[in-house]
Design a protein around this motif. Structure first.
Motif, short mmCIF file in Angstrom:
data_model
loop_
_atom_site.label_atom_id
_atom_site.label_comp_id
_atom_site.label_asym_id
_atom_site.label_seq_id
_atom_site.Cartn_x
_atom_site.Cartn_y
_atom_site.Cartn_z
N LEU A 76 0.86 -1.18 0.00
CA LEU A 76 0.00 0.00 0.00
C LEU A 76 0.90 1.24 0.00
O LEU A 76 1.65 1.45 0.95
CB LEU A 76 -0.91 0.01 1.23
CG LEU A 76 -1.82 -1.21 1.40
CD1 LEU A 76 -2.75 -1.02 2.59
CD2 LEU A 76 -2.62 -1.46 0.13
N PRO A 77 0.81 2.04 -1.06
CA PRO A 77 1.77 3.14 -1.19
C PRO A 77 1.61 4.21 -0.11
O PRO A 77 2.53 4.99 0.11
CB PRO A 77 1.46 3.72 -2.58
CG PRO A 77 0.14 3.19 -2.97
CD PRO A 77 -0.08 1.92 -2.21
N TRP A 78 0.44 4.27 0.53
CA TRP A 78 0.24 5.31 1.55
C TRP A 78 0.66 4.84 2.94
O TRP A 78 0.56 5.58 3.90
CB TRP A 78 -1.21 5.78 1.56
CG TRP A 78 -2.19 4.67 1.75
CD1 TRP A 78 -2.68 4.20 2.93
CD2 TRP A 78 -2.82 3.90 0.73
NE1 TRP A 78 -3.54 3.17 2.71
CE2 TRP A 78 -3.66 2.96 1.36
CE3 TRP A 78 -2.73 3.91 -0.67
CZ2 TRP A 78 -4.42 2.05 0.64
CZ3 TRP A 78 -3.50 3.00 -1.37
CH2 TRP A 78 -4.32 2.08 -0.73
N ARG A 79 1.10 3.59 3.05
CA ARG A 79 1.52 3.11 4.37
C ARG A 79 3.04 2.95 4.40
O ARG A 79 3.64 2.53 3.42
CB ARG A 79 0.87 1.77 4.67
CG ARG A 79 -0.60 1.89 5.07
CD ARG A 79 -1.09 0.57 5.59
NE ARG A 79 -2.47 0.65 6.07
CZ ARG A 79 -2.87 0.11 7.22
NH1 ARG A 79 -2.01 -0.54 7.99
NH2 ARG A 79 -4.12 0.21 7.59
#
Lengths: 254, 344, 280
Positions: free
Chosen positions: A83-86
């Motif tokens: 997950l790129p936002w994590r």
């Protein structure tokens, strides 16, 4: 825990993808599956882990998964699926969150897998800041954090450049040497198969059938590309695949 | 004249004059050139004098070639007159009109519609709900809400005039601006507002359907100049003769309308003839038999000779200025040009 | 190439002469936008100056367009009368309630359409059918349904914000990387967890750009919403100015609306920076 495949066939509506596959993935071994593109390797892997239902036949877990395994059949994806936002630690944390672990236990698991994959210094980094090899190590750390019985790896190195691939292969060999994990490893790269596989399963072109199962009994840690035995096995595998690959290459996409 | 001041119509006029000039070089000159004028109108019976004057050739007799430009609401007529898109318009004495006059764009030149006791005029309606709860006469208005189009509209002014006559504080009536007559009707029917003041043809239809209750008539309390004839300052200054002739022809239409539709002793055949003329413009989507009563219901008192109640216009102007809706610099002579018709 | 050949030909007698040299000329660049500070501001200022000068000299008639200084005077009048706060306050309240409720509902319905085959089959044609209806045309009905109080005003804005959010949300969900969802399933995450932790965050860029549009629509609809019995509100102020042909107030009111638009756009940019920092 072993994973056994009995008489498995699969169709996508009219298209037969896999035909009568019989196969065992014994505990503590890496089974590599190779075959020309479009032979149904990835489909086989999805069937193994229950992401798809086979049209015929079944996949059986033999024996109990190890104590503390949260997700016995765990995937490592070709394109990492982070997950790129994590951040790194939050990506690992994602798969632990629903298991009602105590805060301390969760933290323990995260630090443990990050140490094992040598990512402890990058806990707070987000995927965008990491190289491809690091990303795949994060994905492997995430997979290890649930203490899997079998790792289902779908061409985990094919999105990486060749040097990174070599380095990560060494990492995987180190990891196996330390903890003898069980894995089904899909690849189209023969070099990977002969370096990592205790067994190499050769699939024919579509519909995929098992053409040959090659056992390689040289210990993983001792395999060198310069080793003539390794080179010979690789050449044999290529001879088997060549014709299939050529024919498959000329077929129109379904 | 700057480019920006030069309106589209002036451009066109110049252009056609040039073309005509070029064409006349090789042709015999045509005598008695007609003046082209555009009249902005609503498809209401109250605008009927213009239709009658056109159909009966009164404009033609004055050497005017009249074209109609139809609008959905009165306010844009004033704007179109200011911009020169129409030459003459019939519209209420609104705040918008006054602000345009203050910018020396247009002026009132004649009277058209006047509230007069005993003649059909604006009707005060109550919603069924409010009526049942005791709002049955004009005297009960304080404490109730009243729908109107906008702040500064004629509806606003009428309400304040009733309040003045009765000695109420206008603040006792809750004014609800709803922009459109359709919205006003919707709000009254559903009981969201208690009252509205409405033109007779709509009010009578609502009362007849039982959708609302008539509680009074405006002209029992207030007689005033509702709508007027406007034209641009440019027309007044450059073509006063055209303005004069236009008003003269329009007045003939007014005379016919008052005599044929409002007079209780009117000749029935004349009444029918007028209704038929109006039916070409008003309620055209309905068959004549159905449209005729609506058309006749809509007739209101028109100023004989297009005479203008300047005193009342000034009174209206002062109200708008006092309410802070119109620039206080405006003078009545800026708003009204009284050289064309009789004023009082 | 032709040049080189000519060169050799001409000097055929002396083939070892130094070949013609020239630097490779630069032909990249262009088409890349870089931030240029103050240019926007300068364009704005120059336009205002031209406008003001035009008005002062009479090239632009007062009837056509009031001078910026007149509009500013009208604005100051509004400030000094204390009505500015009342107008802005009333409008902001309607905008906030209408926009939040509309966006929230849109998010829920959009997510349902994005994730459920039944919701998609049932609702997406309905959304396409109702979206293009001009909400202003429904005003008389809104009066009957929601009354002439705040209800119909908020409802107008709510309806305006709802549909773009629905479309942006399910569009965003459609373009979520399927391998992420498969990853979630492969680790045994629950449906709700996958929606909350994977699908919605991944769709957030699309949802936020949908909100940018719906926030602008909310401001556009403010004028329509305040057509219904509004005593205060910037929309009501603009309408009144239009009805009275007070063009200076009209321009002042429109300027307030556009300032509002700028502020909203800035807020959404801030939100994007805060929530979507991982993209950079």
């Amino acid at each position: 825990m072993d994973l056994r495949v009995d008489g498995l066939s699969h169709w996508y509506s009219d298209l037969e993808v896999l035909r009568d596959i019989n196969l065992t993935i014994p505990q503590g071994q890496i089974v590599c599956v190779i075959g020309p593109s479009g032979c149904g390797k990835s489909t086989l892997l999805r069937l193994l882990g229950g992401l798809e239902q086979p049209t015929q036949g079944q996949v059986t877990q033999v024996g109990e998964p190890p104590v503390g395994s949260l997700n016995p059949l765990t995937y490592v994806f070709q394109d990492f699926a982070l997950l790129p936002w994590r951040s790194v630690e939050d990506n690992v944390s994602l798969v632990l969150e629903r298991h009602n672990l105590s805060k301390a236990e969760k933290e323990d698991r995260i630090s443990d897998v990050l140490t094992r994959t040598r990512l402890s210094d990058f806990r707070k980094a987000v995927p965008k800041q990491l190289s491809g090899g690091m990303k795949q190590r994060v994905a492997i750390a995430r997979a290890l954090s649930v203490n899997p019985a079998v790792l289902l790896m779908d061409e985990p190195l094919s999105a990486l450049d060749s040097q990174t691939r070599e380095l990560l292969m060494d990492d995987l060999i180190d990891l196996w040497t330390r903890e003898q994990f069980t894995s089904c490893y899909i690849t189209h790269n023969l070099a990977e198969a002969v370096r990592l596989g205790h067994k190499v399963v050769v699939l024919s072109r579509r519909p995929g059938v098992v053409r040959e199962v090659v056992d390689i009994d040289i210990p993983l840690a001792n395999r060198r590309m310069s080793d003539p035995r390794i080179a010979e096995i690789q050449q044999d595998l290529w001879d088997m695949m060549r014709e299939e690959a050529q024919t498959a290459d000329l077929e129109l996409a379904p | 004249m700057s480019i920006f001041k030069m309106t589209r119509r002036v451009w066109l006029a110049n252009l056609s004059a040039m073309t005509a000039g070029l064409m006349s070089l090789g042709m015999p000159t045509v005598a008695a050139a007609q003046d082209d004028v555009v009249l902005g109108a609503l498809r209401f019976t109250s605008h009927g004098a213009g239709f009658v004057a056109y159909e009966r050739g009164y404009f033609e007799e004055e050497g005017l070639n009249v074209k109609f430009e139809f609008f959905q609401a009165a306010q844009p007529i004033a704007v179109a007159t200011a911009s020169g898109d129409v030459d003459f318009g019939v519209t209420g004495v609104t705040g918008g009109l006054m602000n345009l006059a203050e910018k020396n764009a247009l002026r009132i030149v004649a009277g058209v519609l006047h509230e007069k006791a005993g003649v059909d005029g604006m009707i005060v309606l109550a919603s069924n709900k409010a009526y049942e709860e005791g709002l049955t006469s004009i005297d009960d208005m304080p404490g109730h809400s009243l729908a109107m189009t906008q702040v500064g509209s004629t509806f606003h002014y009428m309400t304040s005039r009733i309040a003045d006559e009765k000695g109420w504080d206008i603040a006792d009536i809750k004014l609800v601006p709803l922009q459109k007559v359709g919205s006003m009707v919707a709000a009254l029917k559903s009981g969201q507002v208690d009252m509205m003041i409405m033109v007779p043809h709509i009010a009578k239809a609502l009362a007849a359907d039982g959708a609302a209750q008539q509680i009074g008539k405006l002209n029992d309390y207030v007689e005033y100049q509702i709508s007027t004839m406007i034209t641009s300052v440019e027309n007044i200054e450059n073509n006063p003769d055209v303005v004069k002739r236009f008003i003269r022809a329009y007045s003939k239409g007014i005379a016919d309308m008052n005599a044929g539709l409002l007079d209780p002793n009117a000749d029935p055949s004349e009444k029918e003839a007028l209704t038929k003329i109006l039916h070409k413009y008003v309620y055209t989507d309905q068959p004549y038999e159905k449209a005729a009563p609506s058309i006749q219901n809509g007739a209101m008192f028109l100023n004989e000779g297009a005479a203008l109640n300047k005193t009342d216009v000034e009174k209206q102007m002062n109200w708008f200025v006092d309410s802070g809706l119109v620039d206080s610099d405006l003078t009545v002579d800026q708003l009204v040009d009284s050289t064309f018709v009789e004023t009082n | 190439m032709a040049d080189v050949t000519n060169h050799v030909d001409k000097n055929g007698a002396n083939p070892v002469a130094a070949p013609h040299e020239r630097p490779v000329y630069f032909r990249g660049g262009g088409f890349r936008t870089e931030p240029r500070r103050f240019v926007g501001l300068a364009v704005f200022a120059i336009l205002l100056i031209i406008w003001e000068v035009g008005s002062r000299t009479g090239v632009i008639s007062e009837l056509v367009l009031p001078a910026p200084s007149q509009a500013f005077a009208a604005f100051m009048e509004l400030v000094n009368s204390g009505n500015l706060q009342k107008h802005v306050g009333a409008s902001l309240q309607r905008l906030t309630i209408g926009f939040s409720a509309g966006s929230l509902l849109g998010l829920v319905v959009g997510t349902a359409i994005g994730l459920s085959s039944y919701a998609r089959a049932g609702l997406s044609p309905l959304v396409s059918a109702i979206f293009p209806i001009p909400k202003i045309a429904l005003l008389p009905l809104f009066i009957i349904w929601f009354g002439i109080g705040e209800g119909s005003k908020v409802a107008t804005i709510l309806f305006g914000c709802f549909f773009p959010t629905v479309i942006a949300t399910y569009g965003g969900i459609d373009s979520v990387d399927r391998t992420l969802i498969r990853m979630g399933q492969s680790f045994g995450l629950s449906r709700w967890e996958i929606v909350r932790k994977i699908v919605l965050p991944a769709a957030l860029p699309a949802i936020l750009s949908g909100m940018r549009i719906s926030a602008s629509i909310a401001i556009i609809l403010l004028v329509a919403a305040e057509m219904i019995g509004a005593e205060y509100g910037i929309g009501a102020y603009v309408l009144l100015a239009g009805n009275l042909m007070s063009t200076d107030q009209l321009i002042a009111g429109v300027a307030i609306l556009s300032m509002l638009g700028l502020i909203v756009s800035w807020l959404i940019t801030r939100a994007e920076k805060a929530f979507l920092g991982w993209r950079n």
